[in-house]
Design a protein around this motif. Structure first.
Motif, PDB file in Angstrom:
ATOM      1  N   GLN A  62       0.871  -1.180   0.000  1.00  0.00           N
ATOM      2  CA  GLN A  62       0.000   0.000   0.000  1.00  0.00           C
ATOM      3  C   GLN A  62       0.907   1.229   0.000  1.00  0.00           C
ATOM      4  O   GLN A  62       1.765   1.354   0.877  1.00  0.00           O
ATOM      5  N   ALA A  63       0.722   2.089  -1.003  1.00  0.00           N
ATOM      6  CA  ALA A  63       1.545   3.300  -1.033  1.00  0.00           C
ATOM      7  C   ALA A  63       0.954   4.324  -0.070  1.00  0.00           C
ATOM      8  O   ALA A  63      -0.251   4.546  -0.079  1.00  0.00           O
ATOM      9  N   PRO A  64       1.781   4.939   0.784  1.00  0.00           N
ATOM     10  CA  PRO A  64       1.237   5.963   1.675  1.00  0.00           C
ATOM     11  C   PRO A  64       0.904   7.227   0.881  1.00  0.00           C
ATOM     12  O   PRO A  64       1.583   7.536  -0.085  1.00  0.00           O
ATOM     13  N   GLY A  92       0.892  10.070   2.428  1.00  0.00           N
ATOM     14  CA  GLY A  92       1.776  11.066   3.043  1.00  0.00           C
ATOM     15  C   GLY A  92       2.800  10.359   3.904  1.00  0.00           C
ATOM     16  O   GLY A  92       2.599   9.216   4.305  1.00  0.00           O
ATOM     17  N   GLY A  93       3.924  11.000   4.156  1.00  0.00           N
ATOM     18  CA  GLY A  93       4.966  10.380   4.967  1.00  0.00           C
ATOM     19  C   GLY A  93       5.734   9.341   4.177  1.00  0.00           C
ATOM     20  O   GLY A  93       5.553   9.211   2.966  1.00  0.00           O
ATOM     21  N   ALA A  94       6.589   8.589   4.866  1.00  0.00           N
ATOM     22  CA  ALA A  94       7.415   7.616   4.154  1.00  0.00           C
ATOM     23  C   ALA A  94       7.793   6.467   5.069  1.00  0.00           C
ATOM     24  O   ALA A  94       7.747   6.573   6.295  1.00  0.00           O
ATOM     25  N   VAL A  95       8.180   5.355   4.437  1.00  0.00           N
ATOM     26  CA  VAL A  95       8.766   4.234   5.156  1.00  0.00           C
ATOM     27  C   VAL A  95      10.269   4.333   4.956  1.00  0.00           C
ATOM     28  O   VAL A  95      10.732   4.543   3.839  1.00  0.00           O
ATOM     29  N   ALA A 134      14.619   6.351   2.469  1.00  0.00           N
ATOM     30  CA  ALA A 134      13.203   6.157   2.158  1.00  0.00           C
ATOM     31  C   ALA A 134      13.030   5.027   1.150  1.00  0.00           C
ATOM     32  O   ALA A 134      13.837   4.868   0.233  1.00  0.00           O
ATOM     33  N   LEU A 135      11.990   4.224   1.347  1.00  0.00           N
ATOM     34  CA  LEU A 135      11.719   3.099   0.451  1.00  0.00           C
ATOM     35  C   LEU A 135      10.606   3.436  -0.538  1.00  0.00           C
ATOM     36  O   LEU A 135       9.988   2.551  -1.113  1.00  0.00           O
ATOM     37  N   THR A 136      10.370   4.721  -0.733  1.00  0.00           N
ATOM     38  CA  THR A 136       9.253   5.172  -1.554  1.00  0.00           C
ATOM     39  C   THR A 136       9.285   4.553  -2.951  1.00  0.00           C
ATOM     40  O   THR A 136      10.331   4.508  -3.597  1.00  0.00           O
ATOM     41  N   GLY A 137       8.141   4.066  -3.382  1.00  0.00           N
ATOM     42  CA  GLY A 137       8.001   3.590  -4.756  1.00  0.00           C
ATOM     43  C   GLY A 137       8.491   2.173  -4.993  1.00  0.00           C
ATOM     44  O   GLY A 137       8.386   1.657  -6.096  1.00  0.00           O
ATOM     45  N   LEU A 138       9.020   1.518  -3.975  1.00  0.00           N
ATOM     46  CA  LEU A 138       9.468   0.137  -4.174  1.00  0.00           C
ATOM     47  C   LEU A 138       8.275  -0.816  -4.158  1.00  0.00           C
ATOM     48  O   LEU A 138       7.332  -0.635  -3.409  1.00  0.00           O
TER      49      LEU A 138
END
Lengths: 248, 360
Positions: free
Chosen positions: A53-55, A57-60, A66-70
């Motif tokens: 699930q893509a957030p 807002g915020g990030a993992v 950041a692991l955004t978009g993986l």
């Protein structure tokens, strides 16, 4: 600093906010608990942490990156593993192949994956089940296989989504011992999502309480047990029964 | 530690038994020695190649493809371009580039390149299609088939449009077809036991858990699509050499449905099922054809009315699927010992789409 973190994670599905600005950190070798009433957003948070699930807002972040978009499989290859409510085993494959699939997914040869799978089944204590078809296993064994599968390739972090659901007290105690070993012997950071609050209070070093998508309390088991807010959130959901006083 | 024998050795029995079965059919043709029977056996081998090619993708991924006949079309025309005499190409296909017109390869080289050509297109189409799942993916493969058919039916200078392209060298002995069918079986086996094959079969039932296991599903699907496209291309090339003529409609709906039916009847989740499905239905079709033509018993001649063949075939297929929704073989493979690797009570659930909701 080594940690898996949710930093200000928000998830909104048109109009409905499932998570709002949630912060949470899992540290290597430690067991972090995530509790909260039904619909609090626990599984959504697990889905965010594992890329399902893509957030909005915020990030993992993993160790500050950041692991955004993986995609989920890329996150798994970074050493963040998970289990699912209800097991989700590869039903038609033997138990050993269930583990082998993960080894292969992580880039091992089939030979290497089988070798590690055998060692892992042994470590989890279910070597005898190796050749059983996964779909024919009883409930509790299914959970253990799912945990063994997630531990393939020695992930840095493992997220356990309600591993004790439906278990008897004795079975839950066995599971608790296994979870402890995962943290201690493997040095793996564990995030334990559970309805069985007693189990969480007993096992975890640190606990995060979610309610309606927001963190309402964090702290060690003693602090959580004493918290008015937590008690309030669980009111009417048989919280008293779920929070035994005698748990050390 | 590992007392387990290697995966290859454990499963090698399957392609060996299937090959032996095919060799028996080839020897039959050889002993009988009649021309029409020889052609019948060649047709069976061609279908084995095509259905096994289809199995590589459909069986392992669980996604039904209605588009694989398109790769057969690509392979067949590639064989025509590569092996026809230059004089014929000049008249029939004036739009071909000069170097291609001048080229005349032996049929086996043509078939190899045809496989490669089909694989390239499978890779291009697959890059887009493999992101889709379930019925959307199936419909998209059908759209691909329709596109290929439309292009080949209209590109007059290069494909001869809907008119027949004749003059493709005809290969009449069964052996090359036998070898190609055995090759297809071994390719399918090698893919099934490879890492890609294992990952794909796991993802067939539990795509979510598979990606949580580190599996890149679109990539594994693409690998299977390309390998199966190559086998279909090779089959198409040999198809062209078996009759010496190609038209676009040879490789359209009729071929799509007969190959899919054979795969479903044999058992979609099993390589043995793919081969058994072809052999079983082909023998049935042939027997019915003979009966339609008439059999003389003593003084009286017994013949079935025309059309009974199609009807009986349909009835038999329905009966088989009603009794065994996951096909003759289910998910089992032929082996030396009856390796009950799949418990019978779950075997029905592995089958995608078609058998869902059918209770035993």
């Amino acid at each position: 600093m080594r940690r898996l973190g949710a930093d200000g994670v928000t998830v909104a599905f048109d109009g409905l906010t499932a998570l709002s600005e949630v912060n949470l950190a899992v540290a290597p070798g430690r067991i972090t608990g995530l509790i909260g009433p039904n619909g609090a957003g626990k599984t959504t948070l697990v889905n965010v942490l594992t890329g399902f699930q893509a957030p909005t807002g915020g990030a993992v972040t993993l160790d500050g990156t950041a692991l955004t978009g993986l995609k989920p499989h890329e996150i798994r290859r970074k050493g963040i593993a998970r289990t699912f409510q209800g097991g989700r085993l590869f039903r038609d494959l033997p138990v050993i192949d269930n583990l082998e699939v993960t080894g292969v997914g992580l880039g091992q040869s089939r030979r290497a994956a089988i070798a590690e799978a055998e060692a892992m089944l042994d470590w989890v204590g279910i070597a005898a089940l190796a050749d059983r078809i996964a779909g024919t296993l009883p409930y509790t064994d299914e959970r253990r296989v799912a945990i063994g599968r997630a531990l393939m390739g020695r992930p840095g972090y493992i997220l356990l989504d309600e591993p004790a659901a439906g278990m008897s007290a004795a079975e839950a105690a066995d599971l608790a011992a296994l979870v402890r070993r995962i943290a201690l012997e493997m040095g793996c950071g564990v995030l334990l999502i559970e309805h069985n609050v007693g189990l969480v209070l007993e096992l975890c070093d640190h606990i995060v309480v979610l309610d309606s998508g927001a963190v309402i309390e964090t702290g060690d088991p003693a602090a959580i047990r004493a918290s008015e807010k937590v008690r309030h959130a669980y009111m009417g959901t048989a919280a008293e029964a779920q929070m035994p006083e005698g748990v050390a | 530690m590992s007392a387990r024998t290697s995966v290859a050795r454990r499963t090698l029995a399957t392609p060996l038994i299937l090959s032996a079965l095919l060799i028996v059919f080839a020897l039959l043709a050889w002993f009988v020695g009649s021309k029409p029977f020889n052609q019948t056996i060649i047709d069976i081998f061609l279908r084995v190649i095509l259905v096994v090619g289809l199995y590589i993708f459909v069986g392992n991924s669980g996604v039904i493809s209605f588009g694989h006949a398109g790769f057969t079309c690509l392979g067949a025309y590639a064989a025509a371009w590569l092996t026809m005499p230059p004089m014929m190409k000049q008249t029939l296909l004036p739009g071909l580039p000069e170097w291609l017109t001048a080229l005349q390869l032996p049929y086996w080289a043509g078939a190899g390149l045809a496989a490669l050509w089909a694989a390239v297109w499978a890779a291009l189409f697959g890059k887009i299609l493999m992101r889709l799942s379930g019925i959307a993916a199936s419909i998209a493969t059908f759209a691909m088939l329709a596109m290929i058919n439309t292009i080949y039916s209209n590109w007059e200078d290069v494909t001869g449009a809907t008119s027949s392209v004749v003059g493709i060298p005809i290969v009449r002995t069964v052996w090359p077809y036998l070898i190609a069918a055995i090759l297809a079986v071994f390719i399918a086996w090698a893919h099934a036991i490879s890492r890609a094959g294992l990952a794909l079969r796991a993802a067939r039932d539990e795509p979510t858990a598979a990606s949580a296991s580190g599996i890149d599903l679109p990539r594994e699907r693409l690998i299977a699509f390309v390998v199966s496209g190559a086998v279909m291309g090779m089959g198409g090339a040999l198809f062209a050499h078996s009759i010496g003529v190609v038209t676009p409609d040879t490789f359209y709906l009729g071929l799509t449905f007969i190959t899919l039916s054979m795969l479903v009847v044999g058992g979609m989740g099993s390589l043995s099922g793919a081969v058994i499905g072809v052999l079983f239905l082909s023998v049935l079709i042939q027997a019915l054809r003979w009966l339609e033509a008439g059999v003389t018993i003593g003084a009286s001649k017994f013949a079935l009315p025309n059309g009974v063949q199609e009807i009986a075939l349909g009835v038999v297929m329905i009966l088989i699927l009603a009794r065994r929704p996951s096909g003759l073989m289910g998910n089992k493979e032929l082996g030396w010992r009856r390796a009950g690797s799949v418990a019978p009570d779950v075997s029905g659930q592995k089958q995608p789409d078609l058998s869902k909701g059918v209770s035993k």
